[in-house]
Design a protein around this motif. Structure first.
Motif, PDB file in Angstrom:
ATOM      1  N   UNK A 145      30.335  44.490  46.648  1.00 24.64           N
ATOM      2  CA  UNK A 145      30.879  44.133  45.323  1.00 24.64           C
ATOM      3  C   UNK A 145      31.475  45.324  44.583  1.00 24.64           C
ATOM      4  N   UNK A 146      30.898  46.510  44.781  1.00 23.21           N
ATOM      5  CA  UNK A 146      31.382  47.690  44.074  1.00 23.21           C
ATOM      6  C   UNK A 146      32.803  48.053  44.490  1.00 23.21           C
ATOM      7  N   UNK A 147      33.192  47.689  45.702  1.00 22.82           N
ATOM      8  CA  UNK A 147      34.540  48.000  46.183  1.00 22.82           C
ATOM      9  C   UNK A 147      35.610  47.327  45.325  1.00 22.82           C
ATOM     10  N   UNK A 148      35.256  46.179  44.724  1.00 28.71           N
ATOM     11  CA  UNK A 148      36.230  45.444  43.920  1.00 28.71           C
ATOM     12  C   UNK A 148      36.347  46.002  42.503  1.00 28.71           C
ATOM     13  N   UNK A 149      35.577  47.020  42.206  1.00 29.59           N
ATOM     14  CA  UNK A 149      35.749  47.769  40.959  1.00 29.59           C
ATOM     15  C   UNK A 149      36.387  49.124  41.233  1.00 29.59           C
ATOM     16  N   UNK A 150      36.010  49.757  42.345  1.00 34.64           N
ATOM     17  CA  UNK A 150      36.575  51.062  42.686  1.00 34.64           C
ATOM     18  C   UNK A 150      38.071  50.956  42.957  1.00 34.64           C
TER      19      UNK A 150
END
Length: 288
Positions: free
Chosen positions: A223-228
């Motif tokens: 999920x963090x990849x879609x913020x980075x």
């Protein structure tokens, strides 16, 4: 015989629940998080140590080894979007961890028996954690000039908005976990087991293209990849780079051969945050 006198019974009136009362409860819990954070200056300083170590120590130390792979772009500049996410990530989880402390010292039980919905307490906690983490992220935004990133108003606004949304999602994740964890040691061990893999798999320290198949799969479900990725898009859109370098370092999140739009990535983060918040509310709504 003397008549026994009885003391008058004091009536306790529990106010009826109302929208105004629930909003007041959310505000109180939110404000409590801010007061605890700003009264702890050591916490503010220590939470910035890790992002600065990654950015200036790791970025400077490895810059000579990676100069060919980055096309001459300073490694600190490439790492900067990931550091913006890191500043929010650890602070938001630390805010959620305070629930475990409140449970151990009995304060959480006092909050849960208050005449307000438990959902208001959870929402206030998530908003407070998001505000605190976003403030830490804002500090990292302020050092953009040190890594060659311009202070453009649209860049600052866009990055801060994504940081705020990410902070809310991570806090909701931490609150959901803390609903069933009784000891701080267990919670911290769980953070170490989950947060670092989430961060390193997100593409915060490497481009998310031309990866081995297994690493590509893990990156796409992180999920963090879609913020980075949207943070990196915003930052790189304000840099002057050769097309080949931009394609190598900022190819973007792809599903197959389709590059995921920024709005959809932000929507994924928002949707995950909403689901985690709903689960956290459901967990705290059960009998404590």
């Amino acid at each position: 015989m003397t008549a026994v006198q009885t003391a008058p019974v004091t009536q306790v009136r529990v106010p009826a629940r109302s929208v105004a009362g629930e909003l007041r409860a959310i505000k109180i819990v939110w404000k409590r998080e801010l007061i605890r954070f700003f009264n702890d200056r050591l916490r503010i300083l220590t939470s910035l140590v890790q992002p600065f170590l990654f950015l200036f120590v790791l970025g400077s130390g490895l810059s000579q080894l990676t100069s060919g792979g980055t096309g001459g772009l300073n490694l600190r500049t490439f790492l900067y979007p990931g550091i913006l996410a890191m500043a929010v990530l650890f602070t938001a989880m630390a805010s959620a961890a305070s629930i475990v402390w409140d449970r151990e010292f009995g304060f959480l039980r006092e909050m849960l028996v208050a005449p307000v919905r438990r959902s208001s307490i959870v929402i206030g906690k998530c908003l407070g954690g998001a505000t605190v983490a976003a403030f830490q992220g804002l500090i990292v935004i302020c050092i953009a000039g040190l890594v060659g990133v311009p202070y453009a108003p649209d860049l600052i606004a866009g990055v801060f908005g994504i940081q705020l949304l990410l902070a809310f999602t991570i806090t909701a994740f931490g609150v959901m976990m803390s609903a069933r964890i009784k000891q701080m040691q267990s919670f911290m061990a769980l953070i170490q087991m989950l947060i670092l893999p989430l961060y390193f798999l997100s593409g915060a320290v490497f481009p998310a293209t031309n990866l081995p198949a297994w690493l590509t799969v893990l990156n796409r479900i992180d999920p963090l990849a879609y913020a980075v990725d949207p943070i990196r898009r915003i930052v790189f859109s304000h840099l002057t780079l050769a097309p080949a370098v931009r394609q190598r370092l900022d190819a973007g999140m792809t599903w197959g051969s389709w590059r995921v739009p920024t709005l959809l990535e932000v929507g994924v983060v928002a949707a995950i945050g909403a689901v985690l918040l709903a689960i956290a509310i459901a967990e705290f709504s059960k009998t404590e």
